[in-house]
Design an enzyme around this catalytic site. Structure first.
Site, short mmCIF file in Angstrom:
data_model
loop_
_atom_site.label_atom_id
_atom_site.label_comp_id
_atom_site.label_asym_id
_atom_site.label_seq_id
_atom_site.Cartn_x
_atom_site.Cartn_y
_atom_site.Cartn_z
N SER A 18 3.99 -2.84 1.74
CA SER A 18 4.74 -1.61 2.01
C SER A 18 5.35 -1.75 3.40
O SER A 18 4.84 -2.53 4.23
CB SER A 18 3.77 -0.42 2.01
N TYR B 203 -4.08 3.72 4.42
CA TYR B 203 -2.99 3.03 3.72
C TYR B 203 -2.31 2.07 4.69
O TYR B 203 -2.09 0.90 4.36
CB TYR B 203 -2.01 4.08 3.19
N1 LIG Z 1 6.17 4.48 -4.18
C1 LIG Z 1 6.36 4.14 -2.93
O1 LIG Z 1 7.02 4.89 -2.15
C2 LIG Z 1 5.85 2.83 -2.39
C3 LIG Z 1 6.36 2.38 -1.16
C4 LIG Z 1 5.87 1.18 -0.65
C5 LIG Z 1 4.94 0.45 -1.36
N2 LIG Z 1 4.46 0.91 -2.54
C6 LIG Z 1 3.45 0.10 -3.24
O2 LIG Z 1 3.93 -0.24 -4.53
C7 LIG Z 1 2.82 -0.51 -5.39
C8 LIG Z 1 3.03 0.24 -6.71
O3 LIG Z 1 2.94 1.62 -6.47
P1 LIG Z 1 3.82 2.71 -7.23
O4 LIG Z 1 4.63 3.40 -6.21
O5 LIG Z 1 4.48 2.09 -8.40
O6 LIG Z 1 2.66 3.72 -7.64
P2 LIG Z 1 2.16 4.27 -9.07
O7 LIG Z 1 1.04 5.18 -8.71
O8 LIG Z 1 3.31 4.78 -9.86
O9 LIG Z 1 1.61 2.98 -9.79
C9 LIG Z 1 0.45 2.32 -9.39
C10 LIG Z 1 -0.16 1.65 -10.59
O10 LIG Z 1 -1.34 0.95 -10.17
C11 LIG Z 1 -2.38 1.24 -11.10
N3 LIG Z 1 -3.69 1.10 -10.43
C12 LIG Z 1 -4.20 1.90 -9.44
N4 LIG Z 1 -5.42 1.47 -9.10
C13 LIG Z 1 -5.69 0.38 -9.87
C14 LIG Z 1 -6.80 -0.48 -9.99
N5 LIG Z 1 -7.90 -0.31 -9.25
N6 LIG Z 1 -6.74 -1.49 -10.88
C15 LIG Z 1 -5.62 -1.68 -11.65
N7 LIG Z 1 -4.55 -0.87 -11.60
C16 LIG Z 1 -4.58 0.15 -10.72
C17 LIG Z 1 -2.12 2.66 -11.54
O11 LIG Z 1 -2.78 2.97 -12.77
C18 LIG Z 1 -0.59 2.64 -11.68
O12 LIG Z 1 -0.18 2.18 -12.94
C19 LIG Z 1 1.58 -0.07 -4.61
O13 LIG Z 1 0.94 -1.21 -4.06
C20 LIG Z 1 2.14 0.80 -3.51
O14 LIG Z 1 1.30 0.85 -2.38
C21 LIG Z 1 4.91 2.08 -3.08
#
Ligand SMILES: NC(=O)c1ccc[n+]([C@@H]2O[C@H](COP(=O)([O-])OP(=O)(O)OC[C@H]3O[C@@H](n4cnc5c(N)ncnc54)[C@H](O)[C@@H]3O)[C@@H](O)[C@H]2O)c1
Length: 274
Positions: free
Chosen positions: A145, A158
């Site tokens: 991130s 985080y």
């Molecule tokens: N959305 C944002 O603004 C953003 C920004 C920067 C980074 N990220 C990163 O992107 C990645 C994806 O996040 P997202 O935004 O798509 O969120 P999201 O919540 O839509 O998806 C996350 C997915 O991870 C799965 N998950 C959670 N814990 C788990 C575990 N212990 N084992 C297996 N699966 C698990 C959830 O079921 C879900 O399908 C993350 O690492 C997040 O930190 C997101």
């Protein structure tokens, strides 16, 4: 996408960014293993793309080992492992060091963030790296991130865990790059997913992030395209929001000034509450 990649595993593939990555890789002709804690979400995505669903908790090392072993036994050698699953809970009561509370209370948010945002990447490497090295190469893409380079105001656990995720990706690249292991780390700002309060298929990139989205909220598909381009170009650092590179230069150029600027930004976000 490079035709060296035939089989890919995507953790957290059931929703959000992971789902978009699964869909994009599949369109590029890659066989995708959709791995997620939510078995039903993994199955829905896998059915859509003629992929394989795998239910896994990435914070459980034995489960990650089993994901790698089962995939390689039943499907074939994993060329690309995308460690995308991640969590963020927010600080409780504006206390950066608190254990509990926040948006989604769990027993210890620090432990959860550490295990899912960092150790899951380590577990994947432990399980897969020796196999890839023996085969002469492979590719890891770790989703961190912008919080791992800068900071996420209102979520210390985080921010700290994402910094560790970036540091681990650096070590992987430095130690194993010359053995044919390609490593990319992805550092987006806001993306329209459930993590920032926007449901899958909501069809909007508006709102959800309380003023934190200074450079706009990207759609998961845009991030997936950016990741695939970055992999094809062999880039280590993939920044879907290019402004992050400038912020990072400012931070490292004058750390104290950067902290003062972030304090001002936090006051602005919190209004009178902070
Ligand atoms: N959305 C944002 O603004 C953003 C920004 C920067 C980074 N990220 C990163 O992107 C990645 C994806 O996040 P997202 O935004 O798509 O969120 P999201 O919540 O839509 O998806 C996350 C997915 O991870 C799965 N998950 C959670 N814990 C788990 C575990 N212990 N084992 C297996 N699966 C698990 C959830 O079921 C879900 O399908 C993350 O690492 C997040 O930190 C997101």
């Amino acid at each position: 996408m490079s035709n060296e990649i035939r089989i890919a595993v995507v953790t957290g593939g059931g929703h959000g960014i992971g789902r978009a990555i699964c869909r994009r890789l599949s369109r590029d002709g890659i066989r995708v293993i959709v791995a997620d804690l939510e078995a039903a979400a993994a199955s829905t995505v896998a059915a859509d793309i003629d992929g394989v669903a795998h239910s896994v908790d990435v914070s459980d090392e034995a489960a990650v080992q089993a994901l790698v072993e089962t995939t390689e036994r039943d499907i074939g050698p994993i060329d690309l492992f995308v460690s995308n699953a991640g969590v963020g809970y927010g600080d409780a009561d504006s206390n950066a060091a608190s254990k509990q509370g926040g948006m989604n209370p769990v027993d210890d948010r620090w432990t959860q963030c550490w295990n899912i945002n960092v150790m899951a990447h380590v577990y994947a490497a432990r399980a897969l790296l020796p196999r890839m090295i023996e085969r002469g190469g492979g590719c890891f893409v770790n989703i961190a991130s912008a919080a791992g380079l800068l900071s996420q105001i209102g979520d210390a656990a985080y921010s700290a865990s994402k910094h560790a995720a970036v540091a681990f990706a650096e070590s992987l690249a430095i130690t194993h790059g010359e053995q044919g292991i390609r490593v990319s780390v992805v550092c987006p700002q806001a993306v329209a997913t459930r993590m920032i309060g926007i449901e899958d298929d909501a069809g909007t990139t508006d709102g959800g992030f309380g003023g934190n989205d200074v450079d706009g909220i990207l759609a998961p598909d845009e991030v997936a395209d950016c990741i695939v381009d970055g992999i094809a170009e062999g880039r280590f650092m993939i920044l879907p929001h290019p402004q992050v590179a400038t912020y990072l230069q400012r931070k490292s150029g004058d750390y104290d000034r950067w902290i003062a600027g972030m304090q001002r930004f936090r006051r602005q976000l919190m209004g009178d509450e902070g």
